[in-house]
Motif scaffolding. Structure first.
Motif, PDB file in Angstrom:
ATOM      1  N   CYS A  87       0.853  -1.182  -0.024  1.00 44.52           N
ATOM      2  CA  CYS A  87       0.109   0.214  -0.140  1.00 44.52           C
ATOM      3  C   CYS A  87       0.994   1.185   0.146  1.00 44.52           C
ATOM      4  N   LEU A  88       0.194   2.314  -0.594  1.00 46.13           N
ATOM      5  CA  LEU A  88       0.914   3.373  -0.679  1.00 46.13           C
ATOM      6  C   LEU A  88       1.491   4.046   0.607  1.00 46.13           C
ATOM      7  N   PRO A  89       2.810   4.440   0.948  1.00 45.99           N
ATOM      8  CA  PRO A  89       3.697   4.788   2.235  1.00 45.99           C
ATOM      9  C   PRO A  89       3.117   6.106   2.462  1.00 45.99           C
ATOM     10  N   ARG A 131     -13.160  -9.883   0.044  1.00 47.33           N
ATOM     11  CA  ARG A 131     -12.162  -8.965  -0.943  1.00 47.33           C
ATOM     12  C   ARG A 131     -12.858  -8.364  -1.792  1.00 47.33           C
ATOM     13  N   THR A 132     -12.863  -7.089  -2.037  1.00 45.52           N
ATOM     14  CA  THR A 132     -13.371  -6.197  -3.133  1.00 45.52           C
ATOM     15  C   THR A 132     -12.518  -5.272  -3.407  1.00 45.52           C
ATOM     16  N   VAL A 133     -12.297  -5.070  -4.856  1.00 44.17           N
ATOM     17  CA  VAL A 133     -11.246  -3.943  -5.477  1.00 44.17           C
ATOM     18  C   VAL A 133     -11.736  -3.274  -6.601  1.00 44.17           C
ATOM     19  N   GLY A 134     -11.562  -1.939  -6.311  1.00 42.82           N
ATOM     20  CA  GLY A 134     -11.828  -0.933  -7.473  1.00 42.82           C
ATOM     21  C   GLY A 134     -10.797  -0.082  -7.703  1.00 42.82           C
ATOM     22  N   ARG A 135     -10.760   0.247  -9.081  1.00 46.11           N
ATOM     23  CA  ARG A 135      -9.743   1.288  -9.470  1.00 46.11           C
ATOM     24  C   ARG A 135     -10.260   2.706  -9.346  1.00 46.11           C
ATOM     25  N   ILE A 136      -9.273   3.399  -8.642  1.00 50.42           N
ATOM     26  CA  ILE A 136      -9.846   5.006  -8.325  1.00 50.42           C
ATOM     27  C   ILE A 136     -10.048   5.789  -9.504  1.00 50.42           C
ATOM     28  N   VAL A 137     -11.205   6.340 -10.196  1.00 50.72           N
ATOM     29  CA  VAL A 137     -11.303   7.205 -11.273  1.00 50.72           C
ATOM     30  C   VAL A 137     -11.503   8.369 -10.996  1.00 50.72           C
ATOM     31  N   GLU A 138     -12.181   8.830  -9.710  1.00 49.16           N
ATOM     32  CA  GLU A 138     -12.552  10.163  -9.360  1.00 49.16           C
ATOM     33  C   GLU A 138     -12.331  10.503  -8.049  1.00 49.16           C
ATOM     34  N   VAL A 139     -11.658  11.506  -7.757  1.00 49.11           N
ATOM     35  CA  VAL A 139     -11.486  12.051  -6.352  1.00 49.11           C
ATOM     36  C   VAL A 139     -11.597  13.665  -6.405  1.00 49.11           C
ATOM     37  N   GLU A 140     -11.610  14.176  -5.061  1.00 52.05           N
ATOM     38  CA  GLU A 140     -11.772  15.651  -4.890  1.00 52.05           C
ATOM     39  C   GLU A 140     -10.649  15.932  -3.810  1.00 52.05           C
ATOM     40  N   ALA A 141     -10.036  17.168  -3.878  1.00 46.18           N
ATOM     41  CA  ALA A 141      -9.135  17.406  -2.820  1.00 46.18           C
ATOM     42  C   ALA A 141      -9.993  18.623  -2.024  1.00 46.18           C
ATOM     43  N   TYR A 142      -9.884  18.404  -0.697  1.00 49.12           N
ATOM     44  CA  TYR A 142     -10.505  19.371   0.218  1.00 49.12           C
ATOM     45  C   TYR A 142      -9.125  19.924   0.967  1.00 49.12           C
ATOM     46  N   LEU A 172      -5.335   8.602  -8.638  1.00 48.70           N
ATOM     47  CA  LEU A 172      -6.169   8.089  -9.831  1.00 48.70           C
ATOM     48  C   LEU A 172      -5.343   7.119 -10.355  1.00 48.70           C
ATOM     49  N   GLY A 173      -6.117   6.019 -10.960  1.00 53.66           N
ATOM     50  CA  GLY A 173      -5.328   4.708 -11.348  1.00 53.66           C
ATOM     51  C   GLY A 173      -5.068   3.822 -10.420  1.00 53.66           C
ATOM     52  N   ALA A 174      -4.851   4.175  -9.159  1.00 55.08           N
ATOM     53  CA  ALA A 174      -4.509   3.074  -8.077  1.00 55.08           C
ATOM     54  C   ALA A 174      -5.626   2.229  -7.562  1.00 55.08           C
ATOM     55  N   LEU A 175      -5.326   1.085  -7.256  1.00 55.66           N
ATOM     56  CA  LEU A 175      -6.364   0.314  -6.697  1.00 55.66           C
ATOM     57  C   LEU A 175      -6.725   0.575  -5.266  1.00 55.66           C
ATOM     58  N   LEU A 176      -8.042   0.167  -5.083  1.00 63.19           N
ATOM     59  CA  LEU A 176      -8.643   0.347  -3.570  1.00 63.19           C
ATOM     60  C   LEU A 176      -9.030  -1.001  -3.321  1.00 63.19           C
ATOM     61  N   VAL A 177      -8.189  -1.613  -2.295  1.00 60.57           N
ATOM     62  CA  VAL A 177      -8.641  -2.827  -1.839  1.00 60.57           C
ATOM     63  C   VAL A 177      -8.970  -3.052  -0.572  1.00 60.57           C
ATOM     64  N   SER A 178     -10.403  -3.790  -0.591  1.00 61.98           N
ATOM     65  CA  SER A 178     -10.935  -3.660   0.983  1.00 61.98           C
ATOM     66  C   SER A 178     -11.177  -5.331   1.323  1.00 61.98           C
ATOM     67  N   THR A 219      -2.707  -0.258   9.021  1.00 62.46           N
ATOM     68  CA  THR A 219      -3.544  -0.924   9.971  1.00 62.46           C
ATOM     69  C   THR A 219      -4.733  -1.171   9.749  1.00 62.46           C
ATOM     70  N   SER A 220      -5.516  -0.889   8.564  1.00 61.35           N
ATOM     71  CA  SER A 220      -6.761  -1.018   8.412  1.00 61.35           C
ATOM     72  C   SER A 220      -7.138  -2.036   7.404  1.00 61.35           C
ATOM     73  N   LEU A 221      -8.337  -2.316   7.243  1.00 61.69           N
ATOM     74  CA  LEU A 221      -9.038  -3.332   6.323  1.00 61.69           C
ATOM     75  C   LEU A 221      -8.902  -2.870   4.918  1.00 61.69           C
ATOM     76  N   VAL A 222      -8.615  -1.722   4.600  1.00 63.42           N
ATOM     77  CA  VAL A 222      -8.871  -0.889   3.275  1.00 63.42           C
ATOM     78  C   VAL A 222      -7.445  -0.201   3.048  1.00 63.42           C
ATOM     79  N   HIS A 223      -6.880  -0.883   1.652  1.00 62.34           N
ATOM     80  CA  HIS A 223      -5.493  -0.235   1.164  1.00 62.34           C
ATOM     81  C   HIS A 223      -5.465   0.488  -0.193  1.00 62.34           C
ATOM     82  N   VAL A 224      -4.894   1.222  -0.478  1.00 67.12           N
ATOM     83  CA  VAL A 224      -4.451   1.787  -1.695  1.00 67.12           C
ATOM     84  C   VAL A 224      -3.071   1.330  -2.273  1.00 67.12           C
ATOM     85  N   VAL A 225      -3.325   0.438  -3.437  1.00 65.69           N
ATOM     86  CA  VAL A 225      -2.049  -0.087  -3.909  1.00 65.69           C
ATOM     87  C   VAL A 225      -1.854   0.612  -5.498  1.00 65.69           C
TER      88      VAL A 225
END
Length: 202
Positions: free
Chosen positions: A8-10, A38-49, A26-32, A153-159
DNA sequence: GCGCCGATTGGCT
DNA sequence: GCCAATCGGCGCC
């Protein structure tokens, strides 16, 4: 299969400027692995706050409270809040300590574990499984239990999975907000059919 | 204590 | 396109 927790991203990735973090997600995988599925999706849309300087940010709108405590936690940890009393929205804390910046995950391309996603979401067209901040958290089983947790330490990672060229990223105004909505802080993958709304539409 | 509003979604007109 | 569902913070009485 790769060790997703190790891959997962450091933390340093998230310590950079929030806009750079948003683009880099964008383009990274969200792995839950929530709920033992186990469910996986590719990130295609985000917003910055952007935190205290951004009128749309919870760090600007709300006092420092248990609700948004996560925004002031370590970069790369989760900020999960309840939207409209019904939907969980998942953010990753970014930037410098105390800044209050975070990246909202808004849409995924479903990649794996689609039966579990459908079960959680109800009978739904594949196009709408993860097309929206509330939809993607429901599909991946994400809820408040992730809040304040460092990703590692969570059950959801970004790879990270491959590289996105700058030309593949579309920048536009943020969606569904009133304050500072026109700030160009929504980032989408060009021509992705999995967005919550088409780029350019308000 | 009360009313309003929101980083949303789904169903109905 | 319109609107209800649903709940926690905030502002004000």
């Amino acid at each position: 299969m790769i060790d997703e927790r190790a891959a997962c991203l450091p933390v340093p990735f998230f310590r950079r400027d929030a806009i750079q973090v948003a683009r880099g997600l964008l383009g990274a995988l969200l792995v839950s692995r929530c709920g033992g599925r186990r469910t996986v999706g590719r990130i295609v849309e985000v917003e910055a706050y952007l935190g205290a300087v951004d009128p749309a940010s919870h760090a600007y709108q709300y006092r420092h409270h248990a609700q948004n405590e996560a925004l002031y936690g370590a970069a790369g940890s989760w900020y999960v809040y309840l939207s409209y009393g019904m939907h969980w929205c998942a953010n990753l804390v970014a930037g410098r300590p105390g800044e209050g910046a975070a990246i909202l995950l808004r849409a995924l391309e479903p990649m794996a574990g689609l039966p579990a996603m459908r079960r959680r979401r109800g009978v739904t067209h594949e196009r709408l499984l993860c097309a929206g901040p509330g939809r993607l958290t429901q599909a991946l089983g994400i809820s408040r239990t992730l809040d304040r947790r460092p990703m590692r330490t969570s059950l959801v990672h970004v790879v990270r999975d491959g590289r996105i060229r700058p030309g593949e990223i579309v920048v536009g105004p943020r969606i569904g907000i009133t304050r500072a909505a026109d700030w160009p802080l929504r980032f989408t993958l060009r021509n992705s059919p999995w967005l919550s709304r088409a780029a350019g539409k308000t």
